[in-house]
Scaffold this active site. Structure first.
Site, PDB file in Angstrom:
ATOM      1  N   LYS A  53       0.835  -1.204   0.000  1.00  0.00           N
ATOM      2  CA  LYS A  53       0.000   0.000   0.000  1.00  0.00           C
ATOM      3  C   LYS A  53       0.871   1.256   0.000  1.00  0.00           C
ATOM      4  O   LYS A  53       0.608   2.220  -0.727  1.00  0.00           O
ATOM      5  CB  LYS A  53      -0.945  -0.012   1.213  1.00  0.00           C
ATOM      6  CG  LYS A  53      -2.042  -1.057   1.075  1.00  0.00           C
ATOM      7  CD  LYS A  53      -2.814  -1.310   2.356  1.00  0.00           C
ATOM      8  CE  LYS A  53      -3.800  -2.469   2.136  1.00  0.00           C
ATOM      9  NZ  LYS A  53      -4.537  -2.887   3.324  1.00  0.00           N
ATOM     10  N   GLN A  97      -4.186  -1.358   9.583  1.00  0.00           N
ATOM     11  CA  GLN A  97      -4.176  -2.697   8.993  1.00  0.00           C
ATOM     12  C   GLN A  97      -4.769  -3.720   9.970  1.00  0.00           C
ATOM     13  O   GLN A  97      -4.374  -3.792  11.127  1.00  0.00           O
ATOM     14  CB  GLN A  97      -2.735  -3.092   8.616  1.00  0.00           C
ATOM     15  CG  GLN A  97      -2.622  -4.403   7.882  1.00  0.00           C
ATOM     16  CD  GLN A  97      -3.295  -4.381   6.500  1.00  0.00           C
ATOM     17  OE1 GLN A  97      -3.186  -3.415   5.746  1.00  0.00           O
ATOM     18  NE2 GLN A  97      -4.024  -5.439   6.175  1.00  0.00           N
ATOM     19  N   ASP A 122     -11.009   3.297   4.193  1.00  0.00           N
ATOM     20  CA  ASP A 122     -11.400   1.886   4.100  1.00  0.00           C
ATOM     21  C   ASP A 122     -12.922   1.756   4.106  1.00  0.00           C
ATOM     22  O   ASP A 122     -13.459   0.697   3.787  1.00  0.00           O
ATOM     23  CB  ASP A 122     -10.830   1.101   5.299  1.00  0.00           C
ATOM     24  CG  ASP A 122      -9.631   0.256   4.904  1.00  0.00           C
ATOM     25  OD1 ASP A 122      -9.513  -0.068   3.703  1.00  0.00           O
ATOM     26  OD2 ASP A 122      -8.828  -0.074   5.793  1.00  0.00           O
TER      27      ASP A 122
END
Ligand SMILES: NC(=O)c1ccc[n+]([C@@H]2O[C@H](COP(=O)([O-])OP(=O)(O)OC[C@H]3O[C@@H](n4cnc5c(N)ncnc54)[C@H](OP(=O)(O)O)[C@@H]3O)[C@@H](O)[C@H]2O)c1
Length: 295
Positions: A53, A97, A122
């Site tokens: 990422k 994460q 997200d």
């Protein structure tokens, strides 16, 4: 023989577009989008996802911020870092994460909820989940958004089609069902969502124009389970032992791809299908967050 949908190639087109937009914004606004990533603990798969990422966001011209926190970090230390990033105007997107280390699992929702919903790229914050459920999404979770972008790219219409999703998780199955139901060009489908308590899944998938597998069971969907000409989107990522492979394992999806390709009109492969689209959508959500702020 069905078509293999090349998610990697589609994601490359999206990266190129993002990069062009970022470089024009640099001159126009004097800054570029900022993405902050937080990794807690030493899960190797999570480390590798975060590394990808960061790499992708830097290649696109974003500013990236990263913090590694050790396994024993407390809830307060993590939320302290998130709050610091919430207040930093150069940061447009915050990503924590998952999964968090074992001792923090029960706090996952409350930790994630401290992310400013305007930076929740997200799309997991209850405010963003609510906006999606209402049909007015702000940040759409990356994997479901990636699937819709793939369907768009391939001009696979969903209107009036029967879509059967296997899996009802908060990050894939559930938000995807809402997207496919939306009154929009790549929505307007009739959606069936299956899960571990669903009876006779085959009888449902055999009726589907589009089947999406997001359950995490290697080669679960066989050719017998689909109808001729169906579109099959494979979200699963599963490790299976393979002594011939360098690492001793290889990655497969939830679909028996070779057999299903004989009957389907199109299938996404694993790897190289939905996976590459997920990170591309993270960047797109961060870019969108930046753009909203400039307006
Ligand atoms: N390509 C990508 O970028 C990407 C992104 C995210 C996830 N994934 C992969 O996608 C898969 C699903 O991820 P997830 O996070 O959604 O998983 P998850 O949270 O474990 O959810 C799995 C879902 O599948 C259902 N399920 C499990 N076994 C089943 C069975 N035998 N029959 C029918 N339904 C069954 C579960 O039902 P219950 O709700 O009843 O338990 C649950 O709803 C995993 O392999 C994951 O690695 C890929």
């Amino acid at each position: 023989m069905g078509k293999i949908i090349d998610g990697k190639a589609v994601s490359k087109e999206i990266y190129a577009d993002i990069k062009t937009r970022v470089s024009s914004y640099k001159n126009k606004y004097g800054r570029v989008p900022g993405l902050a990533t937080l990794l807690v603990g030493d899960n190797p798969a999570s480390r590798s996802y975060v590394r990808s990422k960061i790499k992708r966001s830097e290649e696109a011209g974003f500013t990236s911020y990263h913090r590694d926190m050790d396994n024993s970090s407390t809830r307060e230390q993590i939320t302290g870092q998130i709050k610091e990033w919430n207040n930093d105007n150069s940061i447009d997107g915050i990503l924590v994460q998952l999964p968090l280390p074992e001792h923090l699992r029960k706090d996952t929702a409350s930790i994630m909820d401290t992310i400013d919903p305007a930076k929740d790229v997200d799309g997991f914050h209850p405010e963003n989940a609510g906006l999606l459920a209402r049909g007015t999404p702000r940040f759409i979770p990356c994997t479901p958004r990636g699937i819709i972008e793939l369907l768009k790219h391939e001009k696979i219409s969903t209107e009036g089609k029967h879509a059967v999703i296997i899996g009802r998780s908060q990050i894939v199955g559930l938000p995807l069902s809402l997207l496919l139901l939306m009154k929009s060009e790549y929505g307007n489908a009739t959606v069936t969502v299956c899960h571990s308590r669903t009876r006779d899944i085959s009888s449902l998938t055999q009726q589907a124009d589009i089947v999406i597998t997001a359950l995490g069971k290697p080669r679960f969907l066989t050719a017998e389970m689909i109808k001729q000409g169906a579109v099959v989107i494979d979200v699963g990522i599963n490790r299976v032992d393979d002594p011939a492979a360098k690492k001793g394992y290889r990655i497969v999806g939830d679909v028996d791809t070779e057999a299903v390709l004989e009957k389907a009109s199109a299938v996404t492969p694993v790897p190289g299908g939905v996976g590459p689209m997920t990170i591309a959508m993270l960047l797109l959500n961060t870019l969108n967050s930046f753009e909203i702020k400039q307006k």
